[in-house]
Design an enzyme around this catalytic site. Sequence first.
Site, PDB file in Angstrom:
ATOM      1  N   ASP A   1       0.926  -1.144  -0.029  1.00 42.57           N
ATOM      2  CA  ASP A   1      -0.006   0.091   0.188  1.00 42.57           C
ATOM      3  C   ASP A   1       0.639   1.365   0.032  1.00 42.57           C
ATOM      4  O   ASP A   1       1.850   1.322   0.796  1.00 42.57           O
ATOM      5  CB  ASP A   1      -0.999  -0.106   1.231  1.00 42.57           C
ATOM      6  CG  ASP A   1      -2.082   1.129   1.236  1.00 42.57           C
ATOM      7  OD1 ASP A   1      -1.901   1.994   0.525  1.00 42.57           O
ATOM      8  OD2 ASP A   1      -3.293   0.558   1.765  1.00 42.57           O
TER       9      ASP A   1
ATOM     10  N   THR B   1      -7.137   3.926  -1.276  1.00 37.93           N
ATOM     11  CA  THR B   1      -6.848   2.638  -1.043  1.00 37.93           C
ATOM     12  C   THR B   1      -7.762   1.534  -1.428  1.00 37.93           C
ATOM     13  O   THR B   1      -7.516   0.695  -2.183  1.00 37.93           O
ATOM     14  CB  THR B   1      -6.472   2.444   0.507  1.00 37.93           C
ATOM     15  OG1 THR B   1      -5.280   3.274   0.563  1.00 37.93           O
ATOM     16  CG2 THR B   1      -6.222   0.994   0.774  1.00 37.93           C
TER      17      THR B   1
ATOM     18  N   ASP C   1       2.438   3.056   3.264  1.00 34.58           N
ATOM     19  CA  ASP C   1       1.306   4.222   2.976  1.00 34.58           C
ATOM     20  C   ASP C   1       1.319   4.536   4.358  1.00 34.58           C
ATOM     21  O   ASP C   1       1.308   5.804   4.535  1.00 34.58           O
ATOM     22  CB  ASP C   1       0.056   3.151   2.821  1.00 34.58           C
ATOM     23  CG  ASP C   1      -1.069   4.289   2.762  1.00 34.58           C
ATOM     24  OD1 ASP C   1      -1.004   5.085   1.832  1.00 34.58           O
ATOM     25  OD2 ASP C   1      -1.954   4.370   3.867  1.00 34.58           O
TER      26      ASP C   1
ATOM     27  N   HIS D   1       2.134   8.375   4.916  1.00 38.34           N
ATOM     28  CA  HIS D   1       1.074   9.735   5.687  1.00 38.34           C
ATOM     29  C   HIS D   1       1.753  10.525   6.666  1.00 38.34           C
ATOM     30  O   HIS D   1       1.564  11.522   6.941  1.00 38.34           O
ATOM     31  CB  HIS D   1      -0.003   8.722   5.886  1.00 38.34           C
ATOM     32  CG  HIS D   1      -1.161   8.568   4.789  1.00 38.34           C
ATOM     33  ND1 HIS D   1      -1.787   9.396   4.064  1.00 38.34           N
ATOM     34  CD2 HIS D   1      -1.344   7.274   4.323  1.00 38.34           C
ATOM     35  CE1 HIS D   1      -2.507   9.036   3.294  1.00 38.34           C
ATOM     36  NE2 HIS D   1      -2.409   7.727   3.440  1.00 38.34           N
TER      37      HIS D   1
ATOM     38  N   ASP E   1      -1.350   0.357  -4.684  1.00 38.62           N
ATOM     39  CA  ASP E   1      -2.824   0.907  -5.149  1.00 38.62           C
ATOM     40  C   ASP E   1      -2.613   2.499  -5.538  1.00 38.62           C
ATOM     41  O   ASP E   1      -3.467   2.832  -6.400  1.00 38.62           O
ATOM     42  CB  ASP E   1      -3.562   0.960  -4.016  1.00 38.62           C
ATOM     43  CG  ASP E   1      -2.853   1.385  -2.575  1.00 38.62           C
ATOM     44  OD1 ASP E   1      -1.919   1.651  -2.711  1.00 38.62           O
ATOM     45  OD2 ASP E   1      -3.806   1.561  -1.602  1.00 38.62           O
ATOM     46  N   HIS E   2      -1.554   3.220  -5.209  1.00 37.96           N
ATOM     47  CA  HIS E   2      -1.720   4.643  -5.411  1.00 37.96           C
ATOM     48  C   HIS E   2      -0.020   4.839  -5.037  1.00 37.96           C
ATOM     49  O   HIS E   2       0.700   4.219  -4.362  1.00 37.96           O
ATOM     50  CB  HIS E   2      -2.608   5.378  -4.911  1.00 37.96           C
ATOM     51  CG  HIS E   2      -2.525   5.185  -3.344  1.00 37.96           C
ATOM     52  ND1 HIS E   2      -1.608   5.681  -2.527  1.00 37.96           N
ATOM     53  CD2 HIS E   2      -3.583   4.642  -2.602  1.00 37.96           C
ATOM     54  CE1 HIS E   2      -1.807   5.082  -1.288  1.00 37.96           C
ATOM     55  NE2 HIS E   2      -2.900   4.495  -1.128  1.00 37.96           N
TER      56      HIS E   2
ATOM     57  N   HIS F   1      -2.667  11.135  -0.883  1.00 40.28           N
ATOM     58  CA  HIS F   1      -3.076  10.693  -2.069  1.00 40.28           C
ATOM     59  C   HIS F   1      -4.695  10.702  -2.322  1.00 40.28           C
ATOM     60  O   HIS F   1      -5.229  11.075  -1.391  1.00 40.28           O
ATOM     61  CB  HIS F   1      -2.686   9.129  -2.342  1.00 40.28           C
ATOM     62  CG  HIS F   1      -3.021   8.279  -1.320  1.00 40.28           C
ATOM     63  ND1 HIS F   1      -4.264   7.751  -1.291  1.00 40.28           N
ATOM     64  CD2 HIS F   1      -2.413   8.098  -0.011  1.00 40.28           C
ATOM     65  CE1 HIS F   1      -4.466   7.161  -0.286  1.00 40.28           C
ATOM     66  NE2 HIS F   1      -3.303   7.303   0.508  1.00 40.28           N
TER      67      HIS F   1
END
Length: 443
Positions: free
Chosen positions: A58, A96, A223, A227, A270-271, A377
């Site tokens: 992630d 996500t 992820d 963040h 996912d991103h 994101h």
Amino acid sequence: MRHPAPALPTRLGFAVLLAAALAACAPTRPAPDAAPPERGGVEAVPSAEHALVLVSIDGFRWDYLDRGDVAAPTLRRLVAEGVRAERLVPVYPSKTFPNHYSLVTGLHPEDHGIVNNTMHDAAVPDSAGGAGRFSLSDRAAIADVRWWGGEPIWVTAERQGVRAGTVFWPGSEAAIGGVRPSDWLVYDGDLPYAARVDSALVWTGRPAPRRDRFVTLYFEGVDTAGHRFGPDAPETAAAIEEVDAALARLVAGLEARGALDQTDLVIVSDHGMTALAPDRVVVLDDVADLETEVEEAVWGQTAGVWPAAGVDVDELVARIDAVPHVRATRREATPERFRYRASRRIPPVVIVPDEGWTVSSREYVERYPDRPSGGGHGYDNELADMGALFVARGPSFARGVTVAPFSAVDVYDVLAEALGIRPAPNSGDPAVADRVLRAPAER
């Protein structure tokens, strides 16, 4: 209108996880479909020894592997021995849950229904008869099949006699189409990476007919670090190294039983991630009365509002759109390339911030003046910083090749082709499989 504080995902205890895993039922699988798909006139018949492990990291931006401060020897080995996309283009919004579900269904969010990490739908009423609400922290909503459209790859596999298991994946806790994976775990962010990998090794290492030929793995730490600290932070590099160590454990486990060359490993994200700052915030209260004009709102890097009854929607859109650093449109006028119009779960007014900007409320900004910080994101999916990762290595995949960018919706067809199963209807480009897979005769 009150702006709630951000919700954190619920984390179940380890004992709860084990109990849920042991109780996870394996529904009776329908008989396999008549015939597997064909490529180039040659049947793609799945080998009895062949398995596929789909791994999600992630928040792993497409260019993290090119950073000089990232030690990721296992990922780099898989790249050298397999195929890598220059960039995997996420679906909009680059969030996500929408992207994880697009990866495994080949559908855009407007078609599969998971249009954001948080959403509501009057057609999915709650126990009080109001509009049902979906969020990452709501265990009941995540397990409610009414939210999940399309056919995820584990359902496709099970329906065709290919046993599947999921060590976490959005959608895998619901009986979609009446089918669950043969093995699955309730999400627990506290479960160590090693335990996740060991579950996948056990499931793929059983003797037939209890052996899972398709398994997912999910790692959230990159992820989380992105963040909290930002995409360029040393903490994010350290999180990448932790995931790489987990992949090394997976590879070593497969090698130890002589199964690495009979296993396809598909590594995706996912991103991506971009830097945020508290001085890059658009305060919606500056142009709209949140008490009288807005019934509901979605905040952050993907934003939108449900106007209150009687509000002139076009006039409200014009006011918001005139604010610097955001674009606002009616749902039905969003850019066609977003494929973000057809679902009633999409806000009637869609707000797209510029990269690095956040849509918030005056109440939230005053309560948390040092936010947002770190990374975020959800932005326009074609922005470079939103780009994701695709790496694949194994008997089905090309070796030592880098291919042009392709979309997250293209991955489902690739997985189905590698497994030798017939894909459900989807929006992916079947030509992508030709770019990343070996010819059937070479497998």
